[in-house]
Design an enzyme around this catalytic site. Structure first.
Site, short mmCIF file in Angstrom:
data_model
loop_
_atom_site.label_atom_id
_atom_site.label_comp_id
_atom_site.label_asym_id
_atom_site.label_seq_id
_atom_site.Cartn_x
_atom_site.Cartn_y
_atom_site.Cartn_z
N LEU A 100 31.28 36.64 40.42
CA LEU A 100 31.96 36.04 39.04
C LEU A 100 33.34 35.48 39.52
CD1 LEU A 100 30.69 38.47 36.51
CD2 LEU A 100 29.98 35.97 36.68
N ASP A 101 33.66 34.33 38.97
CA ASP A 101 35.08 34.01 39.40
C ASP A 101 36.32 34.90 38.60
OD1 ASP A 101 36.07 32.78 36.70
OD2 ASP A 101 34.34 31.35 37.23
N LYS A 102 37.32 34.79 39.18
CA LYS A 102 38.30 35.78 38.76
C LYS A 102 38.47 35.78 37.26
CE LYS A 102 42.92 37.38 40.03
NZ LYS A 102 44.30 36.96 40.87
N ASP A 103 38.29 34.68 36.53
CA ASP A 103 38.64 34.61 35.01
C ASP A 103 37.46 34.87 34.13
OD1 ASP A 103 41.16 33.55 35.48
OD2 ASP A 103 40.54 31.45 35.84
N SER A 104 36.41 35.23 34.87
CA SER A 104 34.96 35.57 34.07
C SER A 104 34.76 36.97 34.17
CB SER A 104 33.90 34.76 34.79
OG SER A 104 34.03 33.23 34.79
#
Length: 240
Positions: A100-104
């Site tokens: 999952l990307d850092k903002d998710s």
């Protein structure tokens, strides 16, 4: 067995990621740079290192679910204070089967089973991943239709997907989407291509395994039923 297969069994990385480590010259066997053609006999405890660190023999397989918060980077970078590696136990060495990307935020599967990770991440398997997404303005029927049909951005054409508005449950700016791809920042880029910006992105399911009420920043073992579901689906026939 080939060295990439052995590294996956040892929990170093998935087989594909292990191949990249070999390509970069980061793997040694008996202090010599490893190549893909070398075969490993696991019964002989070979002297294998990655970045100069000895690779431990294969350990008992572990399977955990983790509720990743926003701000944690799934890349296992020891010098990055925000890296997931600082939240994982030192042994057994676990790594995420997909990112999952850092903002998710939301569901991550953590394991040292390289074979399962390879199967779950293989692009030819149409494994489903479910997300709840909030965007910066109300949804329109045209937006939902275009997202479902697949979106083009840069040189990418996304696969058709399942999507439904959650306006009756959450708000007019929120939808659920089920993907069969794992492209980098895919949902964010799909939305951006259609004039929307993602405010919040939560992964709720990986195939049949659900985040449910697992608190943020905590992890729990995968149940026997969940593991059976994951392994059965990952061993299914490739979609043509």
């Amino acid at each position: 067995m080939r060295i990439s297969h052995y590294l996956a069994l040892c929990g170093v990385a998935s087989r594909r990621q292990a191949s990249r480590l070999i390509d970069c010259g980061r793997v040694t066997i008996n202090q010599q740079i490893a190549t893909h053609t070398e075969l490993i006999d696991s019964l002989q405890s070979p002297d294998i290192c990655v970045d100069g660190v000895a690779v431990l023999a294969p350990q008992e397989k572990q399977y955990w679910l983790y509720h990743k918060p926003v701000g944690i980077d799934c890349r296992l970078l020891i010098n990055d204070p925000s890296s997931l590696i600082h939240l994982l136990p030192q042994t057994p060495r676990l790594y995420p089967a997909g990112r999952l990307d850092k903002d998710s935020r939301g569901l991550l599967l953590l394991t040292n089973d390289g074979e399962l990770t390879q199967a779950l991440m293989h692009p030819d398997f149409y494994h489903t991943k479910t997300y709840i997404v909030q965007v910066n303005k109300p949804l329109t029927p045209a937006f939902l239709t275009k997202m479902a049909q697949g979106v083009s951005y840069k040189d990418v054409q996304t696969r058709p997907c399942s999507i439904r508005s959650l306006s009756d449950f959450v708000g007019e700016d929120t939808f659920e989407i089920v993907l069969t791809q794992g492209l980098n920042r895919q949902i964010r880029r799909m939305c951006q291509a259609l004039g929307y910006r993602v405010i919040d992105l939560l992964r709720t399911k990986l195939m049949d395994v659900e985040l449910a009420d697992l608190p943020e920043k905590t992890m729990r073992p995968v149940s026997a039923a969940e593991l059976l579901s994951l392994t059965q689906l990952s061993e299914s026939t490739l979609v043509n």
